[in-house]
Design an enzyme around this catalytic site. Structure first.
Site, mmCIF file in Angstrom:
data_model
loop_
_atom_site.group_PDB
_atom_site.id
_atom_site.type_symbol
_atom_site.label_atom_id
_atom_site.label_comp_id
_atom_site.label_asym_id
_atom_site.label_seq_id
_atom_site.Cartn_x
_atom_site.Cartn_y
_atom_site.Cartn_z
ATOM 1 N N LYS A 1 0.803 -1.227 0.000
ATOM 2 C CA LYS A 1 0.000 0.000 0.000
ATOM 3 C C LYS A 1 0.839 1.282 0.000
ATOM 4 O O LYS A 1 0.430 2.293 -0.541
ATOM 5 C CB LYS A 1 -0.965 -0.010 1.181
ATOM 6 C CG LYS A 1 -2.082 -1.021 0.989
ATOM 7 C CD LYS A 1 -3.305 -0.674 1.791
ATOM 8 C CE LYS A 1 -4.480 -1.532 1.376
ATOM 9 N NZ LYS A 1 -4.332 -2.951 1.778
ATOM 10 N N SER B 1 1.661 -9.824 -1.086
ATOM 11 C CA SER B 1 1.312 -8.401 -0.947
ATOM 12 C C SER B 1 1.652 -7.810 0.412
ATOM 13 O O SER B 1 1.853 -6.600 0.531
ATOM 14 C CB SER B 1 -0.171 -8.207 -1.250
ATOM 15 O OG SER B 1 -0.968 -9.069 -0.448
ATOM 16 N N GLU C 1 -9.963 6.999 3.755
ATOM 17 C CA GLU C 1 -10.851 6.046 4.411
ATOM 18 C C GLU C 1 -9.996 4.841 4.764
ATOM 19 O O GLU C 1 -8.972 4.600 4.133
ATOM 20 C CB GLU C 1 -11.965 5.614 3.444
ATOM 21 C CG GLU C 1 -11.572 4.508 2.452
ATOM 22 C CD GLU C 1 -10.467 4.877 1.469
ATOM 23 O OE1 GLU C 1 -10.268 6.085 1.207
ATOM 24 O OE2 GLU C 1 -9.779 3.962 0.973
HETATM 25 C C1 LIG Z 1 -5.195 -4.024 1.506
HETATM 26 C C2 LIG Z 1 -4.459 -5.276 1.236
HETATM 27 C C3 LIG Z 1 -4.837 -6.135 0.174
HETATM 28 C C4 LIG Z 1 -6.048 -5.922 -0.680
HETATM 29 O O1 LIG Z 1 -6.050 -4.756 -1.439
HETATM 30 P P1 LIG Z 1 -5.844 -4.756 -3.006
HETATM 31 O O2 LIG Z 1 -6.159 -3.353 -3.382
HETATM 32 O O3 LIG Z 1 -6.777 -5.753 -3.600
HETATM 33 O O4 LIG Z 1 -4.433 -5.103 -3.263
HETATM 34 C C5 LIG Z 1 -4.054 -7.258 -0.064
HETATM 35 N N1 LIG Z 1 -2.987 -7.551 0.694
HETATM 36 C C6 LIG Z 1 -2.600 -6.754 1.716
HETATM 37 C C7 LIG Z 1 -1.407 -7.148 2.512
HETATM 38 C C8 LIG Z 1 -3.325 -5.588 2.018
HETATM 39 O O5 LIG Z 1 -2.937 -4.823 3.040
#
Ligand SMILES: *Cc1c(COP(=O)(O)O)cnc(C)c1O
Length: 396
Positions: free
Chosen positions: A88, A377, A110
């Site tokens: 993020k 992610s 948000e």
């Molecule tokens: C917020 C988040 C997501 C989901 O958000 P996307 O916009 O679909 O990428 C996925 N993995 C992590 C670690 C997150 O913090």
């Protein structure tokens, strides 16, 4: 070539907002179009991605997981190693630089689980911006630690007490704030969703993921990957990985949605798999709607995936067949959470564990000369207390 025409990807996307907001969003769009082509802006973003986030992060060959899965090679893109622990921050740094160029001193955002709130508060601390985060009262109770993190970073968290007191109401509150304070205020959106230009902008700032993977895979294997696998909440980490490979038709893209406790109403958040075209938060996409066209309640073990809509570009990829979307249940994601921790010594975020779970299944069905890249992610530190609690209550 751009897929996006006037803010639309095929029939999806657009800007369905009150007239007061239209002008504000147009101003953001013009600035984004200008600065995305400005070498000085892009150099500054690259500097912070490298020096502050720690990019490029590794594309790690998970040899032990590969051996266990017994088929294709599994590579992990280590977004979990970024500063603040997830992808993020790639986006919030891009948007805070844009807000600065626009002369804005106040940033609003948000947040649901608090991950985007923390990434926003971090970027605002770094650039001396006033930071206000709208968060549903229910989420504030569930995510106390992230509220504390945001406050440590200097942000003010405002509790939203309308409706179900969760993410949807927090977005509504942020949009109302923007209408009132647009002259001084920048709205920082956290995923590849929302009205034009946010999906295109968030994609642009997250596509550093896929661009690095391209180079790293060329170096490691001398070829492109065969499969890209990423979890899909709003879709930002997935579109960041996928989009630089759009023209490479041999590279298959698989988005993994949360099947939660099962694919029955209220128990999942698989918008692309079970939704239908509709409008949510000012844009058109696949939405989980009931028979009366009301937005359905959603569930996932991972707070970052439980959104009833999804990015417009993913909606378009689904219809065109460029990407495939599959689902993984809470239980399967938990298994992968334990498996990756034990086998590779890497504790994944529960969101990312959905992608890992699918990749393990897929690898087992493929020959060893195929290569899968999984977007890790985020890291699972934020989730260990929740999983520990579930184990104590014998829910695992
Ligand atoms: C917020 C988040 C997501 C989901 O958000 P996307 O916009 O679909 O990428 C996925 N993995 C992590 C670690 C997150 O913090």
């Amino acid at each position: 070539m751009s897929l996006c025409k006037n803010g639309f990807y095929g029939e999806f996307g657009g800007r369905f907002v009150p007239p007061e907001l239209d002008g504000v969003l147009e101003e953001v769009k013009e600035a984004f179009e200008k600065y995305r082509n400005d070498p000085e802006f892009m150099a500054e973003l690259k500097y912070y991605h490298q020096q502050y986030v720690g990019r490029p992060n590794p594309l790690y060959f998970a040899e032990k997981l590969t051996n266990k899965a017994g088929g294709a090679k599994i590579y992990l893109k280590r977004e979990d190693l970024n500063h603040t622990g997830a992808h993020k921050i790639n986006n919030t740094l891009g948007q805070v630089l844009l807000a600065k160029r626009l002369g804005k001193k106040r940033v609003i955002a948000e947040t649901g689980a608090g991950q985007h709130g923390v990434a926003t508060a971090t970027a605002c601390a770094l650039f001396d911006m006033e930071c206000i985060v709208y968060m549903g009262e229910m989420d504030i109770e569930r995510q106390r630690l992230n509220v504390f993190r945001m406050e440590l970073l200097g942000a003010k968290v405002i509790s939203v007490t309308d409706g179900l007191k969760t993410l949807k109401e927090a977005v509504d509150a942020a949009l109302n704030d923007l209408i009132e304070n647009y002259k001084t205020t920048y709205y920082m959106l956290g995923s590849a969703v929302g009205p034009d230009p946010y999906p295109a902008m968030v994609k642009a700032f997250q596509s550093v993921i896929g661009m690095e993977v391209r180079e790293q895979m060329q170096k490691a294997e001398g070829s492109l990957p065969d499969y890209l696998v990423a979890c899909v909440g709003g879709g930002s980490n997935a579109i960041g990985l996928f989009s630089p490979f759009y023209e490479d038709k041999d590279v298959k893209m698989i988005g993994v949605e949360p099947a939660g406790k099962g694919l029955v109403p209220g128990m999942h958040a698989a918008s692309l798999t079970l939704g239908r075209p509709g409008i949510i938060h000012g844009f058109k996409c696949y939405v989980l709607l009931d028979e009366a066209d009301e937005i359905m309640p959603v569930h996932s073990i991972s707070a970052g995936l439980d959104y009833p809509g999804v990015g417009p570009e993913h909606s378009f990829y689904k219809d065109s067949g460029r990407a495939e979307y599959v689902t993984i249940t809470d239980a399967e994601a938990l298994d992968a959470f334990f498996e990756l921790s034990k086998v590779e010594g890497i504790i994944p975020a529960l969101e990312s564990a959905h992608a890992v779970a699918y990749a393990i299944k897929l690898a087992g069905e493929l020959p060893p000369d195929k290569k899968i890249v999984v977007n890790l992610s985020g890291r699972g530190d934020k989730d260990v207390a929740q999983v520990c609690d579930m184990m104590a209550k014998q829910q695992v």
